[in-house]
Design a protein around this motif. Structure first.
Motif, PDB file in Angstrom:
ATOM      1  N   ALA A  11       0.828  -1.202   0.000  1.00 45.12           N
ATOM      2  CA  ALA A  11       0.000   0.000   0.000  1.00 45.12           C
ATOM      3  C   ALA A  11       0.867   1.258   0.000  1.00 45.12           C
ATOM      4  O   ALA A  11       1.948   1.289   0.603  1.00 45.12           O
ATOM      5  CB  ALA A  11      -0.915  -0.012   1.223  1.00 45.12           C
ATOM      6  N   SER A  12       0.378   2.308  -0.645  1.00 46.37           N
ATOM      7  CA  SER A  12       1.140   3.553  -0.788  1.00 46.37           C
ATOM      8  C   SER A  12       1.601   4.130   0.538  1.00 46.37           C
ATOM      9  O   SER A  12       2.685   4.705   0.636  1.00 46.37           O
ATOM     10  CB  SER A  12       0.295   4.600  -1.520  1.00 46.37           C
ATOM     11  OG  SER A  12       0.027   4.204  -2.842  1.00 46.37           O
ATOM     12  N   PHE A  63       4.598   0.076  -4.980  1.00 49.75           N
ATOM     13  CA  PHE A  63       3.608   0.761  -4.144  1.00 49.75           C
ATOM     14  C   PHE A  63       2.459   1.309  -4.978  1.00 49.75           C
ATOM     15  O   PHE A  63       2.674   1.873  -6.057  1.00 49.75           O
ATOM     16  CB  PHE A  63       4.267   1.907  -3.378  1.00 49.75           C
ATOM     17  CG  PHE A  63       5.358   1.471  -2.439  1.00 49.75           C
ATOM     18  CD1 PHE A  63       5.053   0.869  -1.228  1.00 49.75           C
ATOM     19  CD2 PHE A  63       6.695   1.647  -2.774  1.00 49.75           C
ATOM     20  CE1 PHE A  63       6.055   0.458  -0.363  1.00 49.75           C
ATOM     21  CE2 PHE A  63       7.704   1.251  -1.916  1.00 49.75           C
ATOM     22  CZ  PHE A  63       7.389   0.651  -0.698  1.00 49.75           C
ATOM     23  N   ALA A  64       1.249   1.174  -4.463  1.00 42.42           N
ATOM     24  CA  ALA A  64       0.055   1.704  -5.124  1.00 42.42           C
ATOM     25  C   ALA A  64      -1.099   1.629  -4.146  1.00 42.42           C
ATOM     26  O   ALA A  64      -0.962   1.084  -3.038  1.00 42.42           O
ATOM     27  CB  ALA A  64      -0.269   0.918  -6.398  1.00 42.42           C
ATOM     28  N   LEU A 123       2.026  -9.587  -0.601  1.00 43.99           N
ATOM     29  CA  LEU A 123       1.106  -8.447  -0.693  1.00 43.99           C
ATOM     30  C   LEU A 123       0.839  -7.900   0.697  1.00 43.99           C
ATOM     31  O   LEU A 123       0.624  -8.652   1.650  1.00 43.99           O
ATOM     32  CB  LEU A 123      -0.211  -8.907  -1.328  1.00 43.99           C
ATOM     33  CG  LEU A 123      -1.384  -7.916  -1.325  1.00 43.99           C
ATOM     34  CD1 LEU A 123      -1.093  -6.741  -2.267  1.00 43.99           C
ATOM     35  CD2 LEU A 123      -2.678  -8.625  -1.745  1.00 43.99           C
ATOM     36  N   VAL A 124       0.854  -6.563   0.820  1.00 43.40           N
ATOM     37  CA  VAL A 124       0.477  -5.896   2.069  1.00 43.40           C
ATOM     38  C   VAL A 124      -0.500  -4.781   1.706  1.00 43.40           C
ATOM     39  O   VAL A 124      -0.144  -3.854   0.965  1.00 43.40           O
ATOM     40  CB  VAL A 124       1.700  -5.302   2.800  1.00 43.40           C
ATOM     41  CG1 VAL A 124       1.275  -4.801   4.184  1.00 43.40           C
ATOM     42  CG2 VAL A 124       2.819  -6.319   2.930  1.00 43.40           C
ATOM     43  N   THR A 125      -1.717  -4.855   2.209  1.00 46.05           N
ATOM     44  CA  THR A 125      -2.737  -3.846   1.903  1.00 46.05           C
ATOM     45  C   THR A 125      -2.997  -2.974   3.131  1.00 46.05           C
ATOM     46  O   THR A 125      -2.565  -3.291   4.242  1.00 46.05           O
ATOM     47  CB  THR A 125      -4.051  -4.506   1.460  1.00 46.05           C
ATOM     48  OG1 THR A 125      -4.559  -5.325   2.536  1.00 46.05           O
ATOM     49  CG2 THR A 125      -3.842  -5.379   0.232  1.00 46.05           C
ATOM     50  N   ALA A 126      -3.754  -1.890   2.922  1.00 45.07           N
ATOM     51  CA  ALA A 126      -4.061  -0.970   4.014  1.00 45.07           C
ATOM     52  C   ALA A 126      -5.424  -1.245   4.630  1.00 45.07           C
ATOM     53  O   ALA A 126      -5.931  -0.427   5.392  1.00 45.07           O
ATOM     54  CB  ALA A 126      -3.991   0.471   3.508  1.00 45.07           C
ATOM     55  N   ASP A 127      -6.007  -2.380   4.302  1.00 46.90           N
ATOM     56  CA  ASP A 127      -7.288  -2.756   4.894  1.00 46.90           C
ATOM     57  C   ASP A 127      -7.492  -4.258   4.759  1.00 46.90           C
ATOM     58  O   ASP A 127      -6.897  -4.910   3.902  1.00 46.90           O
ATOM     59  CB  ASP A 127      -8.444  -2.001   4.226  1.00 46.90           C
ATOM     60  CG  ASP A 127      -8.633  -2.409   2.774  1.00 46.90           C
ATOM     61  OD1 ASP A 127      -7.651  -2.846   2.136  1.00 46.90           O
ATOM     62  OD2 ASP A 127      -9.760  -2.288   2.269  1.00 46.90           O
ATOM     63  N   VAL A 186      -3.468   7.548  -0.988  1.00 52.99           N
ATOM     64  CA  VAL A 186      -3.277   8.547   0.054  1.00 52.99           C
ATOM     65  C   VAL A 186      -2.150   9.516  -0.278  1.00 52.99           C
ATOM     66  O   VAL A 186      -2.209  10.702   0.074  1.00 52.99           O
ATOM     67  CB  VAL A 186      -3.025   7.856   1.414  1.00 52.99           C
ATOM     68  CG1 VAL A 186      -1.685   7.136   1.430  1.00 52.99           C
ATOM     69  CG2 VAL A 186      -3.108   8.850   2.561  1.00 52.99           C
ATOM     70  N   ARG A 187      -1.112   9.055  -0.962  1.00 49.84           N
ATOM     71  CA  ARG A 187      -0.010   9.936  -1.313  1.00 49.84           C
ATOM     72  C   ARG A 187      -0.446  11.039  -2.268  1.00 49.84           C
ATOM     73  O   ARG A 187       0.063  12.160  -2.227  1.00 49.84           O
ATOM     74  CB  ARG A 187       1.147   9.120  -1.896  1.00 49.84           C
ATOM     75  CG  ARG A 187       1.943   8.346  -0.842  1.00 49.84           C
ATOM     76  CD  ARG A 187       2.389   9.287   0.257  1.00 49.84           C
ATOM     77  NE  ARG A 187       3.106   8.652   1.317  1.00 49.84           N
ATOM     78  CZ  ARG A 187       4.427   8.590   1.413  1.00 49.84           C
ATOM     79  NH1 ARG A 187       5.184   9.095   0.474  1.00 49.84           N
ATOM     80  NH2 ARG A 187       4.986   8.025   2.451  1.00 49.84           N
ATOM     81  N   ALA A 188      -1.383  10.705  -3.145  1.00 53.04           N
ATOM     82  CA  ALA A 188      -1.892  11.710  -4.079  1.00 53.04           C
ATOM     83  C   ALA A 188      -2.709  12.773  -3.342  1.00 53.04           C
ATOM     84  O   ALA A 188      -2.642  13.966  -3.666  1.00 53.04           O
ATOM     85  CB  ALA A 188      -2.743  11.038  -5.152  1.00 53.04           C
ATOM     86  N   VAL A 189      -3.468  12.348  -2.337  1.00 50.90           N
ATOM     87  CA  VAL A 189      -4.226  13.303  -1.515  1.00 50.90           C
ATOM     88  C   VAL A 189      -3.258  14.248  -0.815  1.00 50.90           C
ATOM     89  O   VAL A 189      -3.417  15.474  -0.861  1.00 50.90           O
ATOM     90  CB  VAL A 189      -5.087  12.556  -0.469  1.00 50.90           C
ATOM     91  CG1 VAL A 189      -5.754  13.556   0.490  1.00 50.90           C
ATOM     92  CG2 VAL A 189      -6.146  11.705  -1.148  1.00 50.90           C
ATOM     93  N   LEU A 190      -2.257  13.686  -0.176  1.00 48.18           N
ATOM     94  CA  LEU A 190      -1.289  14.498   0.555  1.00 48.18           C
ATOM     95  C   LEU A 190      -0.544  15.446  -0.387  1.00 48.18           C
ATOM     96  O   LEU A 190      -0.294  16.613  -0.047  1.00 48.18           O
ATOM     97  CB  LEU A 190      -0.297  13.585   1.271  1.00 48.18           C
ATOM     98  CG  LEU A 190       0.694  14.256   2.217  1.00 48.18           C
ATOM     99  CD1 LEU A 190      -0.025  14.954   3.352  1.00 48.18           C
ATOM    100  CD2 LEU A 190       1.675  13.216   2.777  1.00 48.18           C
ATOM    101  N   GLY A 191      -0.202  14.961  -1.574  1.00 46.85           N
ATOM    102  CA  GLY A 191       0.513  15.793  -2.537  1.00 46.85           C
ATOM    103  C   GLY A 191      -0.271  17.027  -2.934  1.00 46.85           C
ATOM    104  O   GLY A 191       0.297  18.116  -3.096  1.00 46.85           O
TER     105      GLY A 191
END
Length: 271
Positions: free
Chosen positions: A59-60, A86-87, A105-109, A189-194
């Motif tokens: 996860a990103s 990462f994505a 694989l590692v996800t954020a949920d 989330v990285r795009a939101v923060l950017g």
């Protein structure tokens, strides 16, 4: 010398030679073949994991911490190389379903991981996270709480609802009956923060660990636990992996004290 004495000495010499030969043979077999009960029959330890070039889909929000963790893992497992891709978790799920060549694989949920049970091994939670409001530099709009995001003068950016952080964002906003009309919905989330860092948005909902990496580019506004959501990060091997054993060792390592220390120093919570 009598014939009888000669025969006695010959028999004794022959017996001595046979004894010496037997002793040498026994010593030789001991050097050439390790005992069956020696280390050769023991199961390999984690540090003796097979060398491999591992590809891990992650996860990103794990971008920074996994770079540190990957370097630590490679140091502890010489000959193994870990490459991360990462994505957003939903993008990673699509890659897995399309048969992308990867090992873990590692996800954020958990929802995304649960939807991939046919493609993964058993998943284990390795970390947790929480959401915060990332306000623009200096927080000029004095954002203090979730309800402030409903101000129509604000440009608020959120992650798309199919993205874990977007789903968590909708969950907490709906629970507080806060209506937000985002200027954009981002793929991770990285795009939101950017967007907030570059001043293209006044605020956004992101993970605490991501906001913390921005320094003074954003102001982090905490969300009370009773209004917040907990993001869980499950990790699993992929059945399509060509490095099954090495992938399993890496996934197991993520729960070790060494890996947990790296995650928690980056702001992630215990599983």
């Amino acid at each position: 010398m009598s014939p009888t004495l000669t025969r006695r000495r010959t028999v004794a010499a022959t017996a001595l030679s046979a004894a010496l030969l037997a002793g040498l043979t026994a010593c030789g077999s001991g050097d050439d073949k390790p005992a069956a009960s020696g280390t050769g029959s023991a199961a390999p330890s984690a540090s003796a994991a097979p060398q491999a070039n591992l590809t891990v889909l992650a996860a990103s929000s794990l971008t920074d911490v996994f770079k540190t963790a990957g370097a630590a893992y490679e140091k502890a497992h010489p000959g193994t190389k870990v490459t991360f891709s990462f994505a957003g978790s939903q993008e990673l799920a699509a890659q897995v379903k399309q048969g992308a060549p990867a090992d873990a694989l590692v996800t954020a949920d958990t929802k995304t991981m649960d939807g991939l049970k046919a493609e993964t091994g058993d998943a284990k939670i390795i970390a947790k996270n929480r959401l915060v409001i990332a306000a623009g530099k200096g927080n000029p709009f004095k954002i203090d709480e979730l309800k402030d995001l409903a101000d129509t003068k604000l440009k608020v950016v959120l992650a798309a609802p199919e993205v874990p952080v977007g789903r968590y964002s909708k969950q907490i906003l709906d629970a507080q009956k806060v209506e937000v009309k985002p200027v954009s919905q981002e793929p991770n989330v990285r795009a939101v923060l950017g967007k907030v860092e570059m001043g293209e948005a006044d605020a956004g909902l992101v993970y605490k660990t991501d906001s913390a990496k921005s320094g003074d580019k954003v102001v982090t506004v905490e969300i009370p636990d009773e209004q917040n959501a907990v993001a869980s990060y499950p990790a699993a091997t992929l059945k399509q992996s060509k490095n099954t054993e090495a992938a399993a060792v890496f996934v197991a390592w993520l729960s070790t004290p060494e890996a947990q220390k790296i995650l928690q120093e980056a702001g992630f919570q215990q599983p």
